[in-house]
Design a protein around this motif. Structure first.
Motif, PDB file in Angstrom:
ATOM      1  N   LEU A   1       0.844  -1.194   0.000  1.00  0.00           N
ATOM      2  CA  LEU A   1       0.000   0.000   0.000  1.00  0.00           C
ATOM      3  C   LEU A   1       0.877   1.241   0.000  1.00  0.00           C
ATOM      4  N   GLN A   2       0.595   2.175  -0.898  1.00  0.00           N
ATOM      5  CA  GLN A   2       1.318   3.444  -0.973  1.00  0.00           C
ATOM      6  C   GLN A   2       0.360   4.575  -0.583  1.00  0.00           C
ATOM      7  N   LEU A   3       0.868   5.460   0.277  1.00  0.00           N
ATOM      8  CA  LEU A   3       0.064   6.597   0.733  1.00  0.00           C
ATOM      9  C   LEU A   3       0.590   7.883   0.095  1.00  0.00           C
ATOM     10  N   PRO A   4      -0.161   8.455  -0.798  1.00  0.00           N
ATOM     11  CA  PRO A   4       0.289   9.727  -1.394  1.00  0.00           C
ATOM     12  C   PRO A   4       0.093  10.887  -0.409  1.00  0.00           C
ATOM     13  N   VAL A   5       0.930  11.901  -0.565  1.00  0.00           N
ATOM     14  CA  VAL A   5       0.831  13.114   0.256  1.00  0.00           C
ATOM     15  C   VAL A   5      -0.214  14.024  -0.372  1.00  0.00           C
ATOM     16  N   LEU A   6      -1.233  14.386   0.427  1.00  0.00           N
ATOM     17  CA  LEU A   6      -2.290  15.264  -0.059  1.00  0.00           C
ATOM     18  C   LEU A   6      -1.899  16.732   0.076  1.00  0.00           C
ATOM     19  N   LYS A   7      -1.379  17.107   1.227  1.00  0.00           N
ATOM     20  CA  LYS A   7      -0.926  18.477   1.483  1.00  0.00           C
ATOM     21  C   LYS A   7       0.285  18.417   2.389  1.00  0.00           C
ATOM     22  N   SER A   8       1.114  19.471   2.360  1.00  0.00           N
ATOM     23  CA  SER A   8       2.279  19.525   3.244  1.00  0.00           C
ATOM     24  C   SER A   8       2.544  20.959   3.663  1.00  0.00           C
ATOM     25  N   TRP A   9       3.115  21.084   4.854  1.00  0.00           N
ATOM     26  CA  TRP A   9       3.481  22.396   5.388  1.00  0.00           C
ATOM     27  C   TRP A   9       4.859  22.268   6.054  1.00  0.00           C
ATOM     28  N   LYS A  10       5.685  23.246   5.844  1.00  0.00           N
ATOM     29  CA  LYS A  10       7.017  23.202   6.433  1.00  0.00           C
ATOM     30  C   LYS A  10       7.475  24.609   6.775  1.00  0.00           C
ATOM     31  N   GLY A  11       8.488  24.665   7.677  1.00  0.00           N
ATOM     32  CA  GLY A  11       9.011  25.958   8.068  1.00  0.00           C
ATOM     33  C   GLY A  11      10.320  25.792   8.811  1.00  0.00           C
ATOM     34  N   PRO A  12      11.103  26.883   8.943  1.00  0.00           N
ATOM     35  CA  PRO A  12      12.414  26.782   9.579  1.00  0.00           C
ATOM     36  C   PRO A  12      12.364  26.878  11.102  1.00  0.00           C
TER      37      PRO A  12
ATOM     38  N   ALA B   1      -0.820  11.889  13.859  1.00  0.00           N
ATOM     39  CA  ALA B   1      -2.082  12.394  14.396  1.00  0.00           C
ATOM     40  C   ALA B   1      -3.234  11.873  13.549  1.00  0.00           C
ATOM     41  N   ARG B   2      -4.134  11.112  14.193  1.00  0.00           N
ATOM     42  CA  ARG B   2      -5.300  10.554  13.501  1.00  0.00           C
ATOM     43  C   ARG B   2      -6.595  11.268  13.906  1.00  0.00           C
TER      44      ARG B   2
ATOM     45  N   GLY C   1     -11.420  12.493   8.298  1.00  0.00           N
ATOM     46  CA  GLY C   1     -12.191  11.354   7.815  1.00  0.00           C
ATOM     47  C   GLY C   1     -11.521  10.647   6.666  1.00  0.00           C
ATOM     48  N   THR C   2     -10.627  11.379   5.961  1.00  0.00           N
ATOM     49  CA  THR C   2      -9.928  10.803   4.814  1.00  0.00           C
ATOM     50  C   THR C   2      -8.414  10.954   4.899  1.00  0.00           C
ATOM     51  N   SER C   3      -7.910  11.578   5.993  1.00  0.00           N
ATOM     52  CA  SER C   3      -6.483  11.889   6.057  1.00  0.00           C
ATOM     53  C   SER C   3      -5.898  11.534   7.409  1.00  0.00           C
ATOM     54  N   VAL C   4      -4.554  11.378   7.395  1.00  0.00           N
ATOM     55  CA  VAL C   4      -3.748  11.204   8.600  1.00  0.00           C
ATOM     56  C   VAL C   4      -2.614  12.213   8.517  1.00  0.00           C
ATOM     57  N   VAL C   5      -2.278  12.851   9.646  1.00  0.00           N
ATOM     58  CA  VAL C   5      -1.232  13.874   9.657  1.00  0.00           C
ATOM     59  C   VAL C   5       0.056  13.271  10.203  1.00  0.00           C
ATOM     60  N   LEU C   6       1.173  13.489   9.462  1.00  0.00           N
ATOM     61  CA  LEU C   6       2.507  13.086   9.897  1.00  0.00           C
ATOM     62  C   LEU C   6       3.307  14.352  10.161  1.00  0.00           C
TER      63      LEU C   6
ATOM     64  N   PHE D   1       8.285  19.684   9.441  1.00  0.00           N
ATOM     65  CA  PHE D   1       7.646  19.275   8.177  1.00  0.00           C
ATOM     66  C   PHE D   1       6.368  18.526   8.552  1.00  0.00           C
ATOM     67  N   ILE D   2       5.252  18.967   8.017  1.00  0.00           N
ATOM     68  CA  ILE D   2       3.949  18.359   8.310  1.00  0.00           C
ATOM     69  C   ILE D   2       3.302  17.975   6.985  1.00  0.00           C
ATOM     70  N   ALA D   3       2.752  16.740   6.944  1.00  0.00           N
ATOM     71  CA  ALA D   3       2.119  16.252   5.714  1.00  0.00           C
ATOM     72  C   ALA D   3       0.814  15.564   6.070  1.00  0.00           C
ATOM     73  N   ALA D   4      -0.203  15.805   5.228  1.00  0.00           N
ATOM     74  CA  ALA D   4      -1.475  15.082   5.324  1.00  0.00           C
ATOM     75  C   ALA D   4      -1.485  14.024   4.231  1.00  0.00           C
ATOM     76  N   VAL D   5      -1.593  12.729   4.638  1.00  0.00           N
ATOM     77  CA  VAL D   5      -1.562  11.627   3.679  1.00  0.00           C
ATOM     78  C   VAL D   5      -2.911  10.898   3.732  1.00  0.00           C
ATOM     79  N   VAL D   6      -3.114  10.043   2.741  1.00  0.00           N
ATOM     80  CA  VAL D   6      -4.372   9.296   2.667  1.00  0.00           C
ATOM     81  C   VAL D   6      -4.532   8.415   3.912  1.00  0.00           C
ATOM     82  N   LYS D   7      -5.741   8.392   4.472  1.00  0.00           N
ATOM     83  CA  LYS D   7      -6.000   7.666   5.711  1.00  0.00           C
ATOM     84  C   LYS D   7      -5.917   6.154   5.513  1.00  0.00           C
ATOM     85  N   THR D   8      -5.380   5.472   6.510  1.00  0.00           N
ATOM     86  CA  THR D   8      -5.324   4.012   6.533  1.00  0.00           C
ATOM     87  C   THR D   8      -5.414   3.539   7.977  1.00  0.00           C
TER      88      THR D   8
END
Length: 265
Positions: free
Chosen positions: A139-150, A162-163, A187-192, A246-253
């Motif tokens: 199973l591959q989880l694509p990244v839906l959105k991402s946020w990053k900063g210094p 974070a679920r 409901g459709t995403s998980v945050v890393l 670095f924060i990313a929202a990926v497809v929920k599993t």
């Protein structure tokens, strides 16, 4: 005493005389041979009469084997074969008991084993080896959105999965970020979330391909700035410290997600 003792013998044997007269008769019989013989004959006749009475009172179907072994006078069994009938009846009883026991034992054994009826019994089926459960597909989880900063207020290295929205909200407050918290559909995403800790200025975080079977592995790298200026031998400016994230929202599993650091090359 005289010959009159013979007339008193029946009363003596029947216990009809006095004790003193009994002693006189016994003393006379000890001294007189004729009277002693008459007394012995009367006693023998009395004993024979008792045996005859016992035989008449007892069932004549069963022979007295004990008296026969002792050599006593026992009447022979009749020609009707009564002892053989007794033996035959005993054999019948033993056989009936054995048959009943076998029938009961077999019925109990059959009821406990519960055999399958012949019309329902399966044909000879070869024994099957136990099969290992098939592994889950990759199973591959694509990244839906991402946020990053210094910079963030989380100054120690940390990774978070974070679920639930309340977990992400608490994390965003702890970061003390100036911008508003991103809107994520849990409901459709998980945050890393990945925090590099205290790092030189220019340090970045790269997230690799997220995939797996039973467990999902999310590899990441912390890329630090080069120590030299490109094309020169002068050191690059490294003054200052940052705390990148670095924060990313990926497809929920529902499978477990494990963030794993890989060294940058």
């Amino acid at each position: 005493m005289n010959d009159h003792i013979k007339e008193e013998i029946p009363l003596y044997l029947a216990g009809g005389l006095t004790e003193s007269r009994n002693r006189q008769i016994e003393a006379h019989a000890a001294a007189c041979e004729k009277c002693r013989a008459a007394l012995a004959k009367a006693r023998s006749k009395q004993a024979r009469g008792k045996r005859e009475a016992l035989k008449k009172a007892a069932p004549d179907r069963v022979p007295n084997f004990f008296l026969a072994r002792q050599g006593k006078g026992v009447s022979q069994p009749s020609t009707h074969g009564s002892p053989y009938k007794v033996v035959f009846v005993l054999l019948l009883l033993v056989g009936a008991g054995y048959w009943g026991y076998n029938r009961w034992f077999k019925s109990v054994e059959v009821s406990e084993s519960e055999p399958v009826p012949a019309d329902e019994a399966p044909a000879d089926v070869p024994a099957q080896e136990p099969q290992m459960p098939e592994p889950k597909e990759l199973l591959q989880l694509p990244v839906l959105k991402s946020w990053k900063g210094p910079e963030s207020a989380i100054i120690e290295p940390r990774v978070v999965v974070a679920r639930r929205p309340e977990v992400f909200e608490k994390l965003w407050i702890e970061m003390q970020a100036t911008e508003p918290r991103p809107q994520v559909d849990f409901g459709t995403s998980v945050v890393l979330a990945i925090f590099a800790g205290a790092s030189p200025l220019g340090t970045t975080i790269e997230l690799g391909r997220i995939e797996g079977t039973d467990e999902i592995y999310a590899p990441y790298r912390i890329v630090r700035p080069p120590s030299l200026m490109p094309g020169t031998t002068s050191p690059a400016p490294t003054s200052g410290v940052s705390h990148p994230y670095f924060i990313a929202a990926v497809v929920k599993t529902d499978r477990k997600i494990k963030l794993s650091r890989r060294e940058a090359r």
